[in-house]
Design a protein around this motif. Structure first.
Motif, mmCIF file in Angstrom:
data_model
loop_
_atom_site.group_PDB
_atom_site.id
_atom_site.type_symbol
_atom_site.label_atom_id
_atom_site.label_comp_id
_atom_site.label_asym_id
_atom_site.label_seq_id
_atom_site.Cartn_x
_atom_site.Cartn_y
_atom_site.Cartn_z
ATOM 1 N N LYS A 159 96.336 -97.551 -55.777
ATOM 2 C CA LYS A 159 96.637 -98.844 -55.145
ATOM 3 C C LYS A 159 97.730 -98.663 -54.077
ATOM 4 O O LYS A 159 97.677 -99.295 -53.026
ATOM 5 N N LYS A 160 98.690 -97.798 -54.362
ATOM 6 C CA LYS A 160 99.731 -97.480 -53.383
ATOM 7 C C LYS A 160 99.098 -96.838 -52.141
ATOM 8 O O LYS A 160 99.437 -97.192 -51.013
ATOM 9 N N CYS A 161 98.169 -95.936 -52.365
ATOM 10 C CA CYS A 161 97.442 -95.304 -51.259
ATOM 11 C C CYS A 161 96.639 -96.344 -50.489
ATOM 12 O O CYS A 161 96.665 -96.370 -49.250
ATOM 13 N N GLU A 162 95.944 -97.203 -51.216
ATOM 14 C CA GLU A 162 95.125 -98.236 -50.589
ATOM 15 C C GLU A 162 95.986 -99.147 -49.714
ATOM 16 O O GLU A 162 95.624 -99.455 -48.573
ATOM 17 N N ASN A 163 97.121 -99.563 -50.234
ATOM 18 C CA ASN A 163 98.022 -100.440 -49.486
ATOM 19 C C ASN A 163 98.477 -99.768 -48.195
ATOM 20 O O ASN A 163 98.470 -100.381 -47.123
ATOM 21 N N SER A 164 98.860 -98.506 -48.293
ATOM 22 C CA SER A 164 99.290 -97.754 -47.117
ATOM 23 C C SER A 164 98.170 -97.662 -46.089
ATOM 24 O O SER A 164 98.367 -97.951 -44.909
ATOM 25 N N LEU A 165 97.004 -97.265 -46.539
ATOM 26 C CA LEU A 165 95.864 -97.084 -45.638
ATOM 27 C C LEU A 165 95.433 -98.404 -45.005
ATOM 28 O O LEU A 165 95.089 -98.456 -43.826
ATOM 29 N N MET A 166 95.458 -99.473 -45.780
ATOM 30 C CA MET A 166 95.093 -100.790 -45.257
ATOM 31 C C MET A 166 96.084 -101.256 -44.178
ATOM 32 O O MET A 166 95.746 -102.072 -43.341
ATOM 33 N N ASN A 167 97.302 -100.733 -44.240
ATOM 34 C CA ASN A 167 98.318 -101.057 -43.239
ATOM 35 C C ASN A 167 98.362 -100.009 -42.123
ATOM 36 O O ASN A 167 99.368 -99.886 -41.415
ATOM 37 N N ASN A 168 97.279 -99.229 -42.022
ATOM 38 C CA ASN A 168 97.124 -98.237 -40.955
ATOM 39 C C ASN A 168 98.199 -97.145 -40.990
ATOM 40 O O ASN A 168 98.607 -96.638 -39.947
ATOM 41 N N THR A 169 98.643 -96.805 -42.194
ATOM 42 C CA THR A 169 99.651 -95.771 -42.354
ATOM 43 C C THR A 169 99.024 -94.562 -43.037
ATOM 44 O O THR A 169 98.568 -94.670 -44.187
ATOM 45 N N PRO A 170 98.999 -93.417 -42.365
ATOM 46 C CA PRO A 170 98.465 -92.206 -43.000
ATOM 47 C C PRO A 170 99.289 -91.854 -44.239
ATOM 48 O O PRO A 170 100.498 -92.113 -44.294
ATOM 49 N N LEU A 171 98.648 -91.254 -45.217
ATOM 50 C CA LEU A 171 99.324 -90.941 -46.479
ATOM 51 C C LEU A 171 100.458 -89.930 -46.310
ATOM 52 O O LEU A 171 101.384 -89.904 -47.118
ATOM 53 N N ARG A 172 100.432 -89.124 -45.259
ATOM 54 C CA ARG A 172 101.516 -88.157 -45.034
ATOM 55 C C ARG A 172 102.839 -88.863 -44.758
ATOM 56 O O ARG A 172 103.901 -88.270 -44.854
ATOM 57 N N ARG A 173 102.792 -90.164 -44.385
ATOM 58 C CA ARG A 173 104.016 -90.934 -44.108
ATOM 59 C C ARG A 173 104.515 -91.697 -45.327
ATOM 60 O O ARG A 173 105.527 -92.391 -45.255
ATOM 61 N N VAL A 174 103.813 -91.590 -46.446
ATOM 62 C CA VAL A 174 104.167 -92.326 -47.664
ATOM 63 C C VAL A 174 104.977 -91.417 -48.588
ATOM 64 O O VAL A 174 104.683 -90.236 -48.725
ATOM 65 N N GLU A 175 105.989 -91.989 -49.210
ATOM 66 C CA GLU A 175 106.770 -91.216 -50.185
ATOM 67 C C GLU A 175 106.104 -91.316 -51.549
ATOM 68 O O GLU A 175 105.893 -92.414 -52.066
ATOM 69 N N PHE A 176 105.767 -90.163 -52.105
ATOM 70 C CA PHE A 176 105.181 -90.076 -53.429
ATOM 71 C C PHE A 176 106.105 -89.256 -54.313
ATOM 72 O O PHE A 176 106.725 -88.299 -53.841
ATOM 73 N N ASN A 177 106.167 -89.620 -55.603
ATOM 74 C CA ASN A 177 106.930 -88.781 -56.530
ATOM 75 C C ASN A 177 106.060 -87.595 -56.953
ATOM 76 O O ASN A 177 104.882 -87.508 -56.584
ATOM 77 N N GLU A 178 106.627 -86.687 -57.721
ATOM 78 C CA GLU A 178 105.911 -85.460 -58.114
ATOM 79 C C GLU A 178 104.623 -85.759 -58.873
ATOM 80 O O GLU A 178 103.592 -85.127 -58.630
ATOM 81 N N ASP A 179 104.674 -86.708 -59.797
ATOM 82 C CA ASP A 179 103.482 -87.049 -60.586
ATOM 83 C C ASP A 179 102.383 -87.619 -59.699
ATOM 84 O O ASP A 179 101.206 -87.282 -59.860
#
Length: 176
Positions: free
Chosen positions: A71-91
């Motif tokens: 869902k975090k990925c979906e939200n980012s992508l829907m806002n035209n933000t590539p996943l490389r710009r999203v902060e993800f934790n290790e898990d």
């Protein structure tokens, strides 16, 4: 693949028609980004539809983490933000690694310039400046290349290649 290299047109030439009518490297980058985002979004949506019920009904820890991360990925992508710009934790990173999302991969921009822009590494080219500014905002790199010159170099043997590069005032080809 480990990363993407996007070749971006940064030269004007009336003999080489641009599909969009004029040279605008940022517009071109954004068009490609949208296409890549849509590809990742399709993967995300397909997986969400399979895991959503399990995550919401069983509350299984792994399913909930996957659902929330997607869902975090979906939200980012829907806002035209590539996943490389999203902060993800290790898990989260460990979980999404298996999906091979294309927008999660680092990107390098190859600014394709005319021969005249090679000598100063595109410093006097406003299109290259725009690509460098765009890349800096996303933590990406830019290198300048002249595809026309690279095509010529590829047909030369090592000695001819060395002389050709010297004549251009270059130590090595853009591909090197």
């Amino acid at each position: 693949c480990d990363c993407l290299v996007e070749v971006v047109r940064c030269f004007d030439d009336a003999d080489i028609i641009h599909v969009e009518g004029k040279t605008d490297p940022i517009r071109d980058i954004e068009i490609i980004n949208v296409e890549l985002i849509l590809a990742d979004l399709e993967i995300v949506n397909n997986r969400i539809s399979k895991i959503e019920k399990k995550a919401q009904t069983t509350k299984e820890k792994d399913a909930v983490l996957e659902y929330e991360t997607l869902k975090k990925c979906e939200n980012s992508l829907m806002n035209n933000t590539p996943l490389r710009r999203v902060e993800f934790n290790e898990d989260e990173l460990l979980l999404i690694k298996n999906f091979n999302f294309i927008t999660l991969k680092p990107i390098i921009y190859a600014a394709n310039v005319s021969e005249s822009d090679l000598a100063d590494d595109g410093a006097s080219n406003p299109h290259v400046a725009a690509v460098r500014e765009f890349a800096a905002k996303e933590g990406s790199e830019v290198f300048v290349i002249c595809a026309e010159i690279e095509a010529e170099i590829s047909e030369l043997d090592d000695d001819e290649k060395k002389m050709f590069l010297e004549d251009l005032g270059l130590e090595k080809s853009g591909l090197d």
